[in-house]
Each structure stands twice: as structure tokens, then as C-alpha cells.
Write a protein that holds these residues in place. Structure first.
Motif, PDB file in Angstrom:
ATOM      1  N   LEU A  76      -6.787  54.240  -9.720  1.00 35.69           N
ATOM      2  CA  LEU A  76      -8.373  54.356 -10.344  1.00 35.69           C
ATOM      3  C   LEU A  76      -8.867  55.244  -8.906  1.00 35.69           C
ATOM      4  O   LEU A  76      -8.800  55.136  -7.702  1.00 35.69           O
ATOM      5  CB  LEU A  76      -8.881  52.847 -10.331  1.00 35.69           C
ATOM      6  N   TRP A 109      -5.714  45.747  -3.744  1.00 31.22           N
ATOM      7  CA  TRP A 109      -5.483  45.860  -5.188  1.00 31.22           C
ATOM      8  C   TRP A 109      -5.221  47.342  -5.212  1.00 31.22           C
ATOM      9  O   TRP A 109      -4.052  47.698  -6.295  1.00 31.22           O
ATOM     10  CB  TRP A 109      -6.055  45.515  -5.755  1.00 31.22           C
ATOM     11  N   GLN A 110      -5.020  48.335  -5.184  1.00 26.79           N
ATOM     12  CA  GLN A 110      -5.433  49.788  -4.953  1.00 26.79           C
ATOM     13  C   GLN A 110      -4.425  50.083  -4.646  1.00 26.79           C
ATOM     14  O   GLN A 110      -3.265  51.147  -5.128  1.00 26.79           O
ATOM     15  CB  GLN A 110      -6.663  50.281  -4.405  1.00 26.79           C
ATOM     16  N   GLU A 155     -13.426  51.061  -8.704  1.00 25.01           N
ATOM     17  CA  GLU A 155     -12.487  49.476  -8.143  1.00 25.01           C
ATOM     18  C   GLU A 155     -13.653  48.726  -7.778  1.00 25.01           C
ATOM     19  O   GLU A 155     -14.069  47.656  -7.820  1.00 25.01           O
ATOM     20  CB  GLU A 155     -11.510  49.642  -7.187  1.00 25.01           C
ATOM     21  N   PRO A 198      -4.258  50.642 -10.956  1.00 23.59           N
ATOM     22  CA  PRO A 198      -4.936  50.796 -10.234  1.00 23.59           C
ATOM     23  C   PRO A 198      -5.121  51.476  -8.871  1.00 23.59           C
ATOM     24  O   PRO A 198      -5.880  51.920  -8.399  1.00 23.59           O
ATOM     25  CB  PRO A 198      -4.932  48.738  -8.962  1.00 23.59           C
ATOM     26  N   TRP A 199      -4.032  52.156  -7.978  1.00 19.75           N
ATOM     27  CA  TRP A 199      -3.570  53.265  -7.614  1.00 19.75           C
ATOM     28  C   TRP A 199      -4.441  54.436  -8.176  1.00 19.75           C
ATOM     29  O   TRP A 199      -4.699  55.171  -7.545  1.00 19.75           O
ATOM     30  CB  TRP A 199      -2.249  52.869  -7.481  1.00 19.75           C
ATOM     31  N   GLN A 203      -8.829  47.218  -1.792  1.00 13.00           N
ATOM     32  CA  GLN A 203      -7.975  47.547  -1.326  1.00 13.00           C
ATOM     33  C   GLN A 203      -7.160  47.583  -1.368  1.00 13.00           C
ATOM     34  O   GLN A 203      -6.209  48.119  -1.772  1.00 13.00           O
ATOM     35  CB  GLN A 203      -8.423  48.541  -0.088  1.00 13.00           C
ATOM     36  N   GLY A 230     -11.281  54.928  -5.581  1.00 17.53           N
ATOM     37  CA  GLY A 230     -12.180  54.188  -4.768  1.00 17.53           C
ATOM     38  C   GLY A 230     -13.585  53.375  -4.927  1.00 17.53           C
ATOM     39  O   GLY A 230     -14.103  52.408  -5.546  1.00 17.53           O
ATOM     40  N   GLN A 275     -14.792  51.328  -0.934  1.00 16.77           N
ATOM     41  CA  GLN A 275     -14.770  49.833  -1.420  1.00 16.77           C
ATOM     42  C   GLN A 275     -15.200  49.036  -0.399  1.00 16.77           C
ATOM     43  O   GLN A 275     -17.018  48.228  -1.111  1.00 16.77           O
ATOM     44  CB  GLN A 275     -13.464  49.082  -1.280  1.00 16.77           C
TER      45      GLN A 275
END
Length: 318
Positions: A141, A194-195, A146, A138-139, A192, A143, A259
Motif C-alpha cells: 500500500l 506496519w508498512q 495508509e 501493508p507493504w 510506518q 504511504g 505518514q
């Protein structure tokens, strides 16, 4: 007392065959300090950083006190007019309040989740490397990607959340984003979080790896339980990593753009200061106010980061 030397053997000077004295460590350090080679080697990096960061920063500071508007030429000095206009703009004030909510939710959730997950990953176990590799995804990817991914999850007609709400009898098909301000901000910030949480996990985990196992063994011998060891050993010694984790979460949430823009568009419901900077600069073509707003974000980021470091960071000596 004079040491005896076998006959016919010449005395070798202390400096070796050449006869010169070996330079002391202090002399070597002094010579290294006076040598220009280290400065020559790091000069390209310094010039690159200055060109990439310092020059734009100085330019932003200067231009924030000028009227730089393509619809109102020419460029002229305006003092604090840009800042006064921003303070009187209702959309800017609303975005500041929204950004404050993003910061509170994002920093709190990412820090708590980062600490909890780092503690779970602290001890080696089978498949630990695979879990960390999956955690980083997730980091890694962008924004925007996502935002597009989660827009499908939040879709009121065929989204996963809507389907689950219908299965649980909570009423599916409801529009989750864009109506209620707090709910919209919370759901967008979850994306965010999640990221940015994987980076928080890695930062705290790096700090946990420096804690000697002997401390936990001694605590166990003294009758300290698992939670007691976390409170007395893990959290205090991980404070440097936690401070860095909170700073990176603060920087990310203060500058959140992708996001909210992808999930909620240009609606003022969940607009952020960074989004307003984009609107003011590239839609209104008022670059002077855009510079002023960017300067405000930078100052808040620096002050907030310093406060977090001062409040959380502690030097650890083992």
C-alpha cells in the motif's frame, strides 16, 4: 609404455576429427574477458543508472553550495551559507530530533517483529503461502493510503482506538495526535512500522531458508532446546538478512514523509527532516537550502547504513 592400436585404424587427433586442440577453461575465460559483448549488453543499464541516480546526486551536491532562491535571484555561489542557515533554524533542529526518534522506534520494532515473524514462518505449514501473501499487503500500500486509513483509526470521535479506550474505561474521545510530541511520534511510527515490517520479514525469512535442517537436527540430538537453537543457530546464520532488514528500515525511517504529513499535517510536533526539505524547497522557494538538507539526509543514510552493515553483517560459510 605405448598403447596398442588395432591394425588399419588411424589415430584420431586429440582435438577431434578437425585436428584442432580443444581450448582450455583458462583460455575460454581469457577470451570471455577480452570480448566486448558483455560490456555492450550492460551499457544501457549503466547509462540508465547514471542518468537516474548519479547525475541528480552530483547536481544536488553542487547546487547545495549555491543560493538558488526564486525570491532572491540570481543563482550565485554561497559556500557553506546554506548549511549554516539550516543549523540555525529551530524548525530544522526540531525535525532532526523527531527523525532520530522515528529511526530508533522504527528500526527497533521492525527488526524485532521481522525476526520473530520470520522464525514463525520458517517451517512449512498449511496455509503458509496465504499468510505470506496477506503479510505483504501493508507493504504494497502507498504511504498516503495508509495515512488516510489510520487517520480514521486514530479519529478522536469515531475512531477504533478511541472506542476501545472508552470501552476499557480509559476515557474515549481524546485527541491522540498533535498534542504530546512523544505519543504523536510513536503512533505515527507505528503506522510506518506496519508498512515496512513485511519487507523485514521477507528479508530475514530468505536468510533462514538457507540454513540446513541438519544443523537443527544435530542441535536437537545434542540436547539443545528451541530457544537454544534460535540463539546458537538461527540468529547467527541469519545476520546477513538481519543487516539488510535494518538498512532498509533505516532508509525508510530517515526519509519518512507520507505518514506524518497525512496524520499530523504541517505541525512541528512530529515534523521530519524530509518534510522540512519539502517546506524549505517548495513553500519558501529556497532550493539551495533544500539541496543542502537533501545532501545531509543522503550522507546520514550512507554512514548509518555502513555502520549497520559493519556491526551486524557477518559472512556465513556452511
Amino acid at each position: 609404455m605405448t598403447a596398442l592400436r588395432p591394425a588399419g585404424v588411424a589415430e584420431v587427433p586429440r582435438g577431434g576429427v578437425g585436428g584442432g586442440d580443444e581450448p582450455s577453461p583458462t583460455a575460454r575465460r581469457s577470451s570471455a574477458r577480452t570480448s566486448p559483448l558483455p560490456y555492450v549488453l550492460i551499457a544501457p543499464v549503466i547509462l540508465f543508472i547514471a542518468g537516474l541516480a548519479l547525475v541528480p546526486a552530483v547536481f544536488t551536491i553542487v547546487q547545495s553550495f549555491f543560493t538558488v532562491n526564486a525570491l532572491d535571484p540570481p543563482t550565485r555561489f554561497s559556500g557553506l551559507d546554506n548549511f549554516r542557515a539550516l543549523a540555525e533554524d529551530a524548525a530544522i533542529r526540531s525535525s532532526i530530533a523527531n527523525t532520530a526518534l522515528y529511526v530508533v522506534i522504527g528500526v527497533t520494532l521492525s527488526t524485532v517483529l521481522g525476526i520473530a515473524m520470520a522464525i514463525l514462518l520458517q517451517r512449512p505449514f498449511r496455509g503458509r503461502s496465504l499468510v505470506i501473501a496477506v503479510l505483504i499487503l501493508p507493504w504494497a500500500l502507498p504511504g498516503v493510503v495508509e495515512g488516510i486509513l489510520w487517520s480514521g483509526i486514530f479519529d478522536p470521535n469515531a475512531g477504533l482506538v478511541s472506542s476501545l479506550m472508552g470501552d476499557l474505561g480509559l476515557g474515549g474521545g481524546h485527541l491522540l495526535l498533535g498534542q504530546d510530541r512523544l505519543l504523536t511520534i510513536f503512533l505515527i511510527e507505528l503506522v510506518q512500522v506496519w508498512q515496512i515490517t513485511p519487507l523485514s520479514v521477507l528479508l530475514v525469512l530468505a536468510a533462514l531458508q538457507l540454513i540446513p535442517d541438519e544443523l537443527y537436527e544435530a542441535a536437537e540430538i545434542d540436547g539443545c532446546g528451541r530457544w537454544g537453537a534460535i540463539r546458537s543457530i538461527t540468529l547467527p546464520l541469519a545476520r546477513p538478512g538481519i543487516a539488510v532488514c535494518m538498512v532498509q528500515a533505516l532508509v525508510a525511517t530517515l526519509n519518512v514523509f507520507d505518514q506524518p504529513y497525512v496524520l499530523n499535517g504541517a505541525a512541528a510536533t512530529a515534523s521530519t527532516v524530509t518534510m522540512q526539505t519539502y517546506f524549505v524547497s517548495f513553500q519558501n522557494l529556497d532550493f539551495g537550502q533544500g539541496y543542502a538538507l537533501s545532501l545531509g539526509i543522503t550522507v546520514v543514510t550512507l554512514v548509518g547504513s555502513l555502520l549497520i552493515v559493519k556491526a551486524v553483517y557477518r559472512k556465513v560459510e556452511l
